[in-house]
Write an enzyme that holds these catalytic residues in place. Sequence first.
Site: not given
Lengths: 427, 427
Positions: A134, A199, A253
Amino acid sequence: MIDHTHDAAASTWVAGADAHEHFPVQNLPLGIFSPVDSTPRIGTAIGDWCLDLAALASLLPETTRSALAVPLLNALFALPPQERLALRHAIFALLTDASRRGEVEPHLHRAADCALHLPFQIGDYTDFYVGIHHATNIGRLFRPDNPLLPNYKHVPIGYHGRASSVRPSGTPLVRPKGQLKGPNDAAPRFTPSQRLDFELELGAWIAGENDLGASVPIGQAWDRIGGLCLLNDWSARDIQAWEYQPLGPFLAKNFLSSVSPWVITREALAPFHVPQPPRPEGDPAPLDYLTDEADQQCGALAVRLAVTLSTRSMRDAGLPPVTLSQGSATAMYWTLAQMVTHHTSNGCNLAPGDLLGTGTISGTTRGSEGSLMELSRGGTEPVTLPGGESRTFLEDGDELVLSATAEQPGYRAIGFGLCAGVVEPAR
Amino acid sequence: MIDHTHDAAASTWVAGADAHEHFPVQNLPLGIFSPVDSTPRIGTAIGDWCLDLAALASLLPETTRSALAVPLLNALFALPPQERLALRHAIFALLTDASRRGEVEPHLHRAADCALHLPFQIGDYTDFYVGIHHATNIGRLFRPDNPLLPNYKHVPIGYHGRASSVRPSGTPLVRPKGQLKGPNDAAPRFTPSQRLDFELELGAWIAGENDLGASVPIGQAWDRIGGLCLLNDWSARDIQAWEYQPLGPFLAKNFLSSVSPWVITREALAPFHVPQPPRPEGDPAPLDYLTDEADQQCGALAVRLAVTLSTRSMRDAGLPPVTLSQGSATAMYWTLAQMVTHHTSNGCNLAPGDLLGTGTISGTTRGSEGSLMELSRGGTEPVTLPGGESRTFLEDGDELVLSATAEQPGYRAIGFGLCAGVVEPAR
């Protein structure tokens, strides 16, 4: 820690549980559930049922009884690991011994009728970045020739996230608004995010406590992992791109982070430890404080990961969810023990119920990427879906589901349950 | 909100309090203290005394009584602001009316004999970066020609910090160890930090709660500020430099963050609101969601800040502490209301007892810098101390003390108390 509770042939009297995809008697995760019209309590999942452990406390180890009376797992995970192992043994005995059925069965509640809650009062939530593929995929979008920063292979990179917006699976995701500045924008604007992403991560729930100023040696770090969950670190890529320098992600986030509600315990995971994959030739060795032979031998976990998507149109057309990504937790460059030791290496105190995210776990092949940012190559290559739709990022009505299964030859596979969420329009 | 409790001529029967530098009767901060050999409780500071408000609850507003029974301020700051204003009025009446002395005086405890605790169970701690001169000074060390990043004047930059390692004034600072890589190091090493620093900040304690998904409009944001404290965001610059890319500071900051223990309430600060200084010519206007005329008119605070240092040698030689820095809270580019509104603009939920740091507050002149990194120009120009010593960064035995005073013509100045800490050697 591999004992009779991991016997693949063990069988429970609970109907259907032996064949259950996630919760056979070898799993026995811990969590907080509410039966219909009733209050939250500690339970375990067995097949399609929730077992009320608070109601059964008198049949369970005395050392755990006061902790079982509280509808949060913090007190139970403040106990030493052997107390939770004793609890596992006691629950296993009740569920595998048909002569106990009469005492236990009244405390089974059909899971479909129960609400599942956050398992802990979360003190602090830290998100790491140990998925090296990632980090490479994301880095390549910005620095094609040099995707990984110089510290990556030395430091288990992490940062603090927001504890207050961690929620259990099923919590809807309200599309966040935020400040962003696209490549063609003369000035920033405040608008709903247009690059909303998921995610795929694992979360580790901390057990035990170290005092401020005291660090946790690598050889003792695994004792601080109480158990695991799935974690979807929903991300707004357009907000993130504009805000993240120099102090890191913030509003991109912290509008919601979703966790699967059952804690897959350290004890349940004992058969699924595997060697940490060797570092590629030429990579630096970890510094001494992060090096432990036992951790190298068994610090990784044989856990398969998957993400499915179903759009509103797909559901309307009766199409099943499509698998977006499949991967493995062995794609982590650093182990959970290394994460705990690094986090406390400066004396930072970790407490029961703290949550550590691994960061997005992606593989090296197409279809193993743990985010749409990677799957769509930064939004440039839409992912084609059944029914003719495509996606670069998430649209309103999309439902995303993370799942995970721990598997090892000779052992009964155990599942993590699901971590699901539907995208709702911005308010 | 400016009422008789701000009358500069108001006087209390508590001996010495009218002349007290920090805690005259116009202040009445809230906090948690323990008398000698006794348990923590809610109190206020009046002169050199702590007044036990829990013991006096029957004389205080009924709406606050259940909250006053808990030795944490979270429940009290979950109430609407008018309840805390009523509490202030009631305490003020008891302390200014000599006829109440007999009832109240038994509940005064000499502050020098009391322990002061963290005022809240902190849910989440967020640190902002609104000290524009600090951001410029630090940015200049890395980018001499272009110190501020493009987002700075548009986004109130912030990031999540660690709640578990916030501690009250007086907690010793154990020098952290960590991974670092100096300019002359071929490889990183794990070693005690050699560039240990302080950061002079204000902290804002959140009152009230917004649901996840609901944002706080700028016109309502000041209602969410329960009160202020001093905050020392201790920092290890060498660990920070090596770890902070790409996700921001982590172990460089989370080994300890110190706060002054008394909450200087929103109500006490009413007379000290001043206009937000106009943005320099050419700076962009804030986006609409961050714009409010009332906030521009009175969203800044007339608070003077100071930092003193005393080394072990200075104390041994009987030398007094030396002032390292003096500044003003008006050097903030964004107001507290803008910080709250930005933080919740994506739906992030803030709860009573959350802590927001302003980030380091530096001025534009020599001697107004809020960190040693700035005072010593990145460690290149040592600061000379009385007695012949000098400092680039903190050494073992150094004691650092932050202080603050709110001042406005016509009003009695009020102090914040102190935020102190001594550096101890690495373990």
